[in-house]
Design an enzyme around this catalytic site. Structure first.
Site, PDB file in Angstrom:
ATOM      1  N   HIS A 158       0.799  -1.389   0.014  1.00 22.80           N
ATOM      2  CA  HIS A 158       0.024   0.034  -0.018  1.00 22.80           C
ATOM      3  C   HIS A 158       0.841   1.218  -0.029  1.00 22.80           C
ATOM      4  CE1 HIS A 158      -2.775  -2.960   1.119  1.00 22.80           C
ATOM      5  NE2 HIS A 158      -2.503  -3.074   2.401  1.00 22.80           N
ATOM      6  N   GLU A 213      -3.322  13.548   1.070  1.00 18.97           N
ATOM      7  CA  GLU A 213      -4.600  12.726   1.953  1.00 18.97           C
ATOM      8  C   GLU A 213      -5.539  14.037   2.173  1.00 18.97           C
ATOM      9  OE1 GLU A 213      -3.798   9.285   4.160  1.00 18.97           O
ATOM     10  OE2 GLU A 213      -4.812   8.653   2.283  1.00 18.97           O
ATOM     11  N   HIS A 261       5.465   6.834   6.600  1.00 17.79           N
ATOM     12  CA  HIS A 261       5.154   6.623   5.223  1.00 17.79           C
ATOM     13  C   HIS A 261       4.514   7.462   4.500  1.00 17.79           C
ATOM     14  CE1 HIS A 261       1.358   5.892   7.358  1.00 17.79           C
ATOM     15  NE2 HIS A 261       0.740   6.364   6.505  1.00 17.79           N
ATOM     16  N   HIS A 298       1.975   9.026   0.915  1.00 15.25           N
ATOM     17  CA  HIS A 298       0.954   8.837   0.100  1.00 15.25           C
ATOM     18  C   HIS A 298       1.256   9.683  -1.268  1.00 15.25           C
ATOM     19  CE1 HIS A 298      -1.673   6.642   3.216  1.00 15.25           C
ATOM     20  NE2 HIS A 298      -0.904   7.468   4.033  1.00 15.25           N
ATOM     21  N   HIS A 323       3.308  10.430   6.656  1.00 17.53           N
ATOM     22  CA  HIS A 323       2.511  10.461   7.775  1.00 17.53           C
ATOM     23  C   HIS A 323       3.634   9.603   8.952  1.00 17.53           C
ATOM     24  CE1 HIS A 323      -1.573  10.002   5.977  1.00 17.53           C
ATOM     25  NE2 HIS A 323      -1.051  11.509   6.111  1.00 17.53           N
ATOM     26  N   THR A 353      -6.129   6.433   7.731  1.00 18.93           N
ATOM     27  CA  THR A 353      -6.746   6.394   6.388  1.00 18.93           C
ATOM     28  C   THR A 353      -6.758   5.292   5.451  1.00 18.93           C
ATOM     29  OG1 THR A 353      -4.701   7.248   5.387  1.00 18.93           O
ATOM     30  CG2 THR A 353      -6.040   9.068   6.703  1.00 18.93           C
ATOM     31  N   THR A 354      -6.419   4.204   5.929  1.00 24.36           N
ATOM     32  CA  THR A 354      -6.796   3.065   5.406  1.00 24.36           C
ATOM     33  C   THR A 354      -7.211   1.974   6.234  1.00 24.36           C
ATOM     34  OG1 THR A 354      -4.475   2.034   6.307  1.00 24.36           O
ATOM     35  CG2 THR A 354      -4.143   3.434   4.389  1.00 24.36           C
TER      36      THR A 354
END
Ligand SMILES: CC(C)NC[C@H](O)COc1ccc(S(N)(=O)=O)cc1
Ligand SMILES: [Zn+2]
Length: 258
Positions: free
Chosen positions: A61, A103, A91, A93, A116, A196-197
């Site tokens: 992811h 995000e 991590h 995004h 994040h 958020t996942t």
């Protein structure tokens, strides 16, 4: 399994994770003029000096750098937090070529990417997993990435991404201190939200820095050579657009440090 594609992306996560339609979901669109300035909100304090990164991995992811969280060697405290929270991992995004992938958005504007830094409340909970399911269990520091010149330290990460190209790959990554990824100002917005996942637990006190860091298109492009898929899978899926869009505020207050 959940992902960011048409068939398994954010619009269908609610089928397996009904909390996706809950009252404190993340990310959100932050509207600065509507954020309440709260003078009781002190500065956030990051004690990352003894921090010990362990490895960097592709979990299918995102790309994640894990830390040794067996003691309080690297913590975030202050701001909206009642006690120190331990750094567990960070991590990113990001979007596709030329399109943005943060995000959180700010007055409808999205940034190229979002970092994040995930921390957990080891004062109240015994494990990250337990904290991740508790309403005051996690504190995630969100940092926007905008494009411009090369970031002088991000190459430490982008130079090793080729080692974790495929889902399930992991490699040693010791001695990295994420302090080098912070912007000059620690002014922030804060609100109560969620992962958020999936599993989308409503366990996160979000602290989103107002000032982005600047990275180059070239550096960002290296994230896009990662794959969602494993080496043994026949279809190649470039890892990009691994972001959830903003979720309903549902009456929540966003506070501003200043
Ligand atoms: C429930 C626990 C054990 N497993 C959780 C899993 O590792 C996912 O953890 C996370 C951690 C952070 C985030 S984000 N994008 O909100 O910062 C999302 C999922
Ligand atoms: Zn994240």
């Amino acid at each position: 399994h959940w992902g960011y594609g048409k068939e398994n992306g954010p619009s269908v996560w609610h089928k397996n994770y009904p909390v996706a339609q809950g009252n404190r979901q993340s990310p959100i669109d932050i509207i600065p003029q509507q954020a309440s300035h709260d003078s009781s909100l002190g500065p956030i304090v990051l004690n990352y000096d003894q921090c010990t990164s362990i490895n960097i991995a592709n979990n299918g992811h995102s790309v994640v750098v894990e830390f040794d969280d067996s003691d309080d060697r690297s913590v975030i405290r202050g701001g909206p937090l009642d006690n120190p929270y331990r750094l567990k991992q960070f991590h990113f995004h990001w979007g596709g070529k030329g399109c943005h992938g943060s995000e959180h958005t700010v007055a409808g504007i999205s940034y190229a990417s979002e970092l994040h830094l995930v921390h957990w409340n080891a004062v109240k909970y015994k494990t990250f997993g337990e904290a991740a399911a508790a309403p005051d269990g996690l504190a995630v520091l969100g940092i926007f990435l905008d494009t411009g010149d090369d970031h002088r330290w991000l190459h430490m990460i982008t130079d090793v991404l080729y080692m974790v190209k495929f889902k399930g790959s992991v490699t040693d990554f010791k001695g990295f201190n994420p302090k080098c990824l912070l912007p000059s100002s620690l002014h922030y917005w804060t609100y109560l939200g969620s992962l958020t996942t999936p599993p989308l637990h409503e366990s996160v006190t979000w602290i989103v820095l107002k000032e982005p860091i600047i990275v180059s298109e070239k550096q960002l492009g290296k994230f896009r050579m990662l794959q969602f898929t494993g080496e043994e899978e026949d279809q190649r899926l470039r890892m990009e657009n691994n972001f959830r869009p903003p979720q309903p505020l549902k009456g929540r207050k966003v506070r501003s440090s200043n």
